[in-house]
Write an enzyme that holds these catalytic residues in place. Structure first.
Site, mmCIF file in Angstrom:
data_model
loop_
_atom_site.group_PDB
_atom_site.id
_atom_site.type_symbol
_atom_site.label_atom_id
_atom_site.label_comp_id
_atom_site.label_asym_id
_atom_site.label_seq_id
_atom_site.Cartn_x
_atom_site.Cartn_y
_atom_site.Cartn_z
ATOM 1 N N THR A 113 -0.618 0.682 -10.385
ATOM 2 C CA THR A 113 -1.852 -0.073 -9.917
ATOM 3 C C THR A 113 -3.161 1.272 -8.957
ATOM 4 O O THR A 113 -4.144 0.848 -8.632
ATOM 5 C CB THR A 113 -1.603 -1.098 -9.393
ATOM 6 N N GLU A 171 -12.082 0.808 -10.102
ATOM 7 C CA GLU A 171 -11.732 -0.592 -11.662
ATOM 8 C C GLU A 171 -12.311 -0.362 -12.227
ATOM 9 O O GLU A 171 -12.046 -0.301 -13.856
ATOM 10 C CB GLU A 171 -11.467 -1.624 -10.753
ATOM 11 N N ARG A 216 0.550 3.762 -3.086
ATOM 12 C CA ARG A 216 0.473 4.510 -2.844
ATOM 13 C C ARG A 216 1.015 5.877 -2.920
ATOM 14 O O ARG A 216 1.041 7.320 -3.139
ATOM 15 C CB ARG A 216 -0.975 5.003 -1.631
ATOM 16 N N ASP A 220 -5.617 -10.156 -7.717
ATOM 17 C CA ASP A 220 -5.689 -9.105 -9.213
ATOM 18 C C ASP A 220 -4.186 -8.880 -9.902
ATOM 19 O O ASP A 220 -4.254 -8.627 -10.963
ATOM 20 C CB ASP A 220 -6.426 -7.981 -8.860
ATOM 21 N N GLU A 252 0.851 -1.175 -0.168
ATOM 22 C CA GLU A 252 0.049 -0.116 0.031
ATOM 23 C C GLU A 252 0.629 0.945 -0.242
ATOM 24 O O GLU A 252 0.756 1.935 -0.804
ATOM 25 C CB GLU A 252 -1.310 0.364 1.274
#
Ligand code: DMJ
Length: 673
Positions: free
Chosen positions: A662, A573, A308, A437, A304
């Protein structure tokens, strides 16, 4: 005077010294007699002939001259002695002071120079050596010359060498004056707006697409204006109630902390840049400059914080050209590195960025496959920018290892991997949703980032899509929507996470980059399904998870929602994939679908006092049950992809030049040097 005349005139006056020459003394008479005896006798005779007064005067003169001679000899001797002694002292001093020691001390005292009195003021002389005749910046060896060298007679060779040295020194000076800008262009210092020390050396290879390709924000259309308005509303809530904290709680007008690193602010930086919100950007930049501190005793999730924070800082650096963001990226990148110190080199999930320690979750030594394989774009880019290969090495090793692992099912990977053994665990469950994913997403995107040369990545991606087709694709009833289900120990489940809706966009990106045309067909089918996950729900917003109906039943739609899955977290998404689809097809329906979704976010998740909130129940328009939390990815991703979706400018983050991580942070595609 003629002496005969004087004798004839009576006795000579005694007041006068007169010399009367006898006939034998006359020159030319009787020949020239110059013998010593004759000269001595002659002198003595002459002395006798002098009067007493004359003799006294002569003696006095001799005595006076003798005294003067003695006095002047004494004072001159002192003067000479002092000159000689000083010169020797100077030689000794020069030979004893470190740094001034002569390799070959001069045998003769050095010639005195006009300023050669440094022996009297040694400190001044050492601290501030006399300036050489030509003052120039440059390496000291070009400036400091041994004093004796210049005194040698100049040969032709010496002259040529001296000219060469001057040319060399001039080159050095010119090089020093020029500064390499962050864009890789050579600029003069006075053109530069930043001090040279803050300039970032652009790596030579591989070089990135230059950021100047990014145009100034072009005039925006009405839908884009609506996105800007939505962003400003969200930002207002964050600014008023959560400034500098991780997430806004818009209903309670407060905030929540996850890492305590201003997560929403960092995630939103490049969105503000892309939307052209310069004032907001400047204000946020100030916070990053003055308040963002990573030296904190706090556990962060490696994945994360990479996607980010590191991703957000890197892309903001690329878009703005502001080296502050690269410096911060380097700082957090270094602090995350302890995660890779595991027996298998598969990183731990958590790192304490202040202490430099890392660990797995308390209940297991496993890491999530998607997490350890979706940090590569960011760490690879950090290596390219810093020239420090350790970041790329660490994440490449993970990919190489996963490439060789057994336990895959036609390219599909399990969800967990053990940090001790390096093996997959919990075998037999395959999904493109949570925990797996972005493994698939990053296979393709790393291949694109690296210039489509890393064949193992492409192989794994192509094999995995074949695995999806073979094991996970099904059609729903009644609308026959193509969806991606899950496989658990041989049993197919018609469950699909909203997270899987990244896949149409990724497939379209692959097709755009020359991969199989049927990937685009699949993308078109899947984006339709993702849209239906919104359209078939009462609020027009998708739940977190849906179950598709495989058998037609009267009164039933394709999409079923279980009570535990009916929340919406403002996820990006579907909007993300709509953006790719519109970019590559130009089909306006994708923009229209996105526009519907934005309106529904405004209808059901907007908090009047500022901010947007996740909701608990997408099936209840009269009470969607606000959760009181605005996730950072709503500003980092959802609104960014909305804005890009509504733009007709393909150069607004050109997909042949940038690859999105992502978390929707664009990073440059490396171009061959
Ligand atoms: C984001 O943090 C990223 O998109 C990640 O890949 C998945 N989860 C959220 C958004 O849903």
């Amino acid at each position: 005077m003629y002496s005969g005349a004087a004798a004839a005139a009576g006795p000579p006056r005694r007041d006068f010294i007169s010399v009367t020459l006898g006939p034998e003394e006359a020159v030319g008479v009787g020949g020239y007699n110059n013998s010593k005896a004759w000269r001595r006798r002659s002198c003595w005779r002459k002395w006798k002939q002098l009067s007493r007064l004359q003799r006294s005067v002569i003696l006095f003169l001799f005595a006076f001259l003798a005294v003067c001679g003695v006095i002047s000899y004494t004072s001159m001797g002192e003067a000479w002695k002092s000159i000689t002694n000083k010169s020797l002292d100077e030689q000794r001093t020069e030979q004893e002071i470190p740094g001034l020691k002569l390799a070959n001390p001069a045998v003769l005292p050095a010639p005195q120079k006009a300023d050669a009195n440094h022996g009297d003021y040694p400190e001044l002389s050492l601290q501030k050596p006399p300036k050489p005749p030509h003052i120039r910046r440059g390496p000291s060896n070009l400036q400091i010359k041994a004093p004796w060298r210049d005194m040698r007679p100049k040969t032709r060779h010496d002259t040529i060498r001296a000219v060469e040295e001057l040319v060399e020194a001039d080159k050095v000076e010119k090089t020093e004056k020029s500064i390499i800008s962050w864009r890789g262009a050579v600029i003069e210092p006075d053109q530069s707006t930043e001090p040279p020390s803050s300039k970032i050396k652009e790596p030579e290879k591989p070089s990135s697409v230059e950021a100047e390709d990014q145009k100034e924000p072009v005039p925006v259309n009405e839908r884009q204006l609506a996105v800007i308005e939505a962003f400003r509303h969200a930002w207002k809530g964050y600014k008023d109630f959560a400034w500098g904290h991780d997430e806004l709680k818009p209903l309670s007008k407060s905030y929540s902390e996850w890492f305590g690193l201003g997560l929403t602010l960092i995630d939103a930086l490049d969105t503000m840049w892309i939307l052209g919100l310069k004032d907001e950007f400047e204000e946020a930049r100030k916070w990053v400059a003055n308040d963002l501190v990573f030296d904190k005793n706090v556990d962060v999730n490696l994945f994360e914080s990479t996607i980010r924070i590191l991703g957000g800082l890197l892309s903001t650096y690329h878009l703005s050209g502001d080296s502050l963001f690269l410096e911060k990226a380097k700082d957090i990148g270094n602090r995350l590195m302890p995660a890779f110190k595991t027996p298998s080199k598969i990183p731990y999930s958590d790192v304490n960025i202040g202490r430099g320690t890392a660990h797995p979750p308390r209940w297991t030594s496993d890491s999530t496959v998607a997490e350890v394989t979706s940090i590569q774009l960011e760490f690879r880019e950090l290596s390219r920018l810093t020239g420090d290969e350790k970041f790329q090495k660490a994440v490449d090793e993970v990919m190489k290892h996963v490439h060789t692992l057994s336990g895959k099912n036609d390219g599909l990977v399990p969800m967990f991997i053990n940090t001790n053994s390096g093996q997959f665990t919990h075998l037999g469950v395959y999904t493109l949703g949570a925990r797996a994913d972005s493994y698939y997403e990053y296979l393709l995107k790393q291949w694109i980032q690296g210039g489509k040369k890393e064949n193992e990545l492409l192989e794994d991606y192509m094999r995995a899509i074949e695995g999806v087709k073979k094991h996970l694709l099904q059609r729903s009833e009644p609308k026959k929507l193509t969806f991606v289900g899950e496989l658990a120990h041989g049993h197919f489940s018609a469950k699909m996470d909203h997270l899987v809706c990244f896949l149409p966009g990724t497939l379209a990106l692959g097709a755009h980059n020359g991969l199989a045309a049927d990937h685009m067909k699949l993308a078109e089918a899947l984006i339709e399904t993702c849209y239906q996950m919104y359209a078939q729900v009462e609020t027009g917003l998708s739940p977190e998870i849906v179950h598709f109906n495989l058998h037609a039943q009267k009164g039933h739609k394709d999409v079923e929602i279980k009570p535990a899955d009916r929340h919406n977290l403002l996820r990006p998404e579907t909007v993300e994939s709509l953006f790719y689809m519109y970019r590559f097809t130009g089909d306006k329906k994708y923009q229209d679908w996105g526009w519907e979704i934005l309106q529904n976010f405004n209808r059901y998740t907007r908090v009047p006092t500022g901010g947007y909130t996740s909701i608990n129940n997408v099936q209840n328009p009269s009470n969607p049950e606000p959760r009181d939390k605005m996730e950072s990815f709503f500003l980092g991703e959802t609104l960014k992809y909305m804005f890009l979706l509504f733009s007709d400018d393909i150069d607004l983050i050109n997909l042949d030049k940038y690859v999105f991580n992502t978390e929707a942070h664009p990073l440059p595609i490396w171009v061959p040097a």
